[in-house]
Design a protein around this motif. Sequence first.
Motif, PDB file in Angstrom:
ATOM      1  N   GLU A  42      36.256 -33.149  26.141  1.00  0.00           N
ATOM      2  CA  GLU A  42      35.199 -34.033  26.285  1.00  0.00           C
ATOM      3  C   GLU A  42      35.199 -35.664  25.610  1.00  0.00           C
ATOM      4  N   ASN A  97      31.741 -38.134  30.319  1.00  0.00           N
ATOM      5  CA  ASN A  97      31.599 -36.578  30.153  1.00  0.00           C
ATOM      6  C   ASN A  97      30.454 -36.682  31.138  1.00  0.00           C
ATOM      7  N   ARG A 133      24.511 -36.390  34.481  1.00  0.00           N
ATOM      8  CA  ARG A 133      24.132 -37.032  33.324  1.00  0.00           C
ATOM      9  C   ARG A 133      25.581 -37.437  32.663  1.00  0.00           C
ATOM     10  N   ALA A 134      25.672 -38.450  32.385  1.00  0.00           N
ATOM     11  CA  ALA A 134      27.151 -38.759  31.682  1.00  0.00           C
ATOM     12  C   ALA A 134      26.771 -39.795  30.427  1.00  0.00           C
ATOM     13  N   LYS A 135      27.792 -40.263  29.638  1.00  0.00           N
ATOM     14  CA  LYS A 135      27.644 -41.477  28.828  1.00  0.00           C
ATOM     15  C   LYS A 135      28.658 -42.403  29.802  1.00  0.00           C
ATOM     16  N   ASP A 136      27.843 -43.815  29.468  1.00  0.00           N
ATOM     17  CA  ASP A 136      28.862 -45.133  29.787  1.00  0.00           C
ATOM     18  C   ASP A 136      30.293 -45.371  29.103  1.00  0.00           C
ATOM     19  N   ARG A 140      25.976 -44.721  25.003  1.00  0.00           N
ATOM     20  CA  ARG A 140      24.927 -45.088  25.872  1.00  0.00           C
ATOM     21  C   ARG A 140      24.743 -43.376  27.019  1.00  0.00           C
ATOM     22  N   ASP A 141      23.225 -42.897  26.751  1.00  0.00           N
ATOM     23  CA  ASP A 141      23.064 -41.734  27.958  1.00  0.00           C
ATOM     24  C   ASP A 141      22.723 -42.565  29.269  1.00  0.00           C
ATOM     25  N   GLU A 143      21.870 -42.129  33.974  1.00  0.00           N
ATOM     26  CA  GLU A 143      21.573 -40.361  34.789  1.00  0.00           C
ATOM     27  C   GLU A 143      22.062 -41.160  35.870  1.00  0.00           C
TER      28      GLU A 143
END
Length: 188
Positions: A42, A97, A133-136, A140-141, A143
């Motif tokens: 991660e 992630n 679901r991930a982060k940029d 930031r979250d 989907e």
Amino acid sequence: MADAHVTEDDPTIEAAADARRAAALGAIRQYGDPVLKGRAREVDAFDDQLRRELDAMGMLMHDAQGVGLAANQVGTLHRVLVYAVDGGEGPVRKLVNPTIAWRSDDVEVGPEGCLSLPRISVDVERHVFLAVRAKDEDGRDIEVEASGFEARIIQHEMDHLDGILILDRTSRDQRKRALRELRARAQA
């Protein structure tokens, strides 16, 4: 802006694209490299270094004429991937992630290739619809809801992050055929 006197059939342009592709493939880890079987870790630092890594992966993917690339394929065990649905020419999506939040029961079998196994294609079963679901790149979250080809690309690249190759997801006969092709090329 393109030169008005140059067409896409121009052998100079084709030769340059071929050279860029060959150089890009040379920078991508190939089948047999142990990093391809490693599990990515991660990411917890969302900084300029991560943004540069993702940008470089996107350019490498485009130059290699691919539609997806995972960090393992460039020798980094970071849990990141990039992809572009429109034949590799569209905007580059960057997932940090990523985790699958939901996948459909609907599956389909289709041909897949891999930049780490050039000129090899095998049939792989994938879920048709999924939510990720991930982060940029800034932490930031996000989907992503994907279907069809986009869902296939994401699943393929997420497999890389877990050390899974398309050869691990295909039939025994196709795996044997692909391995024979790879051995024959290595001996040539």
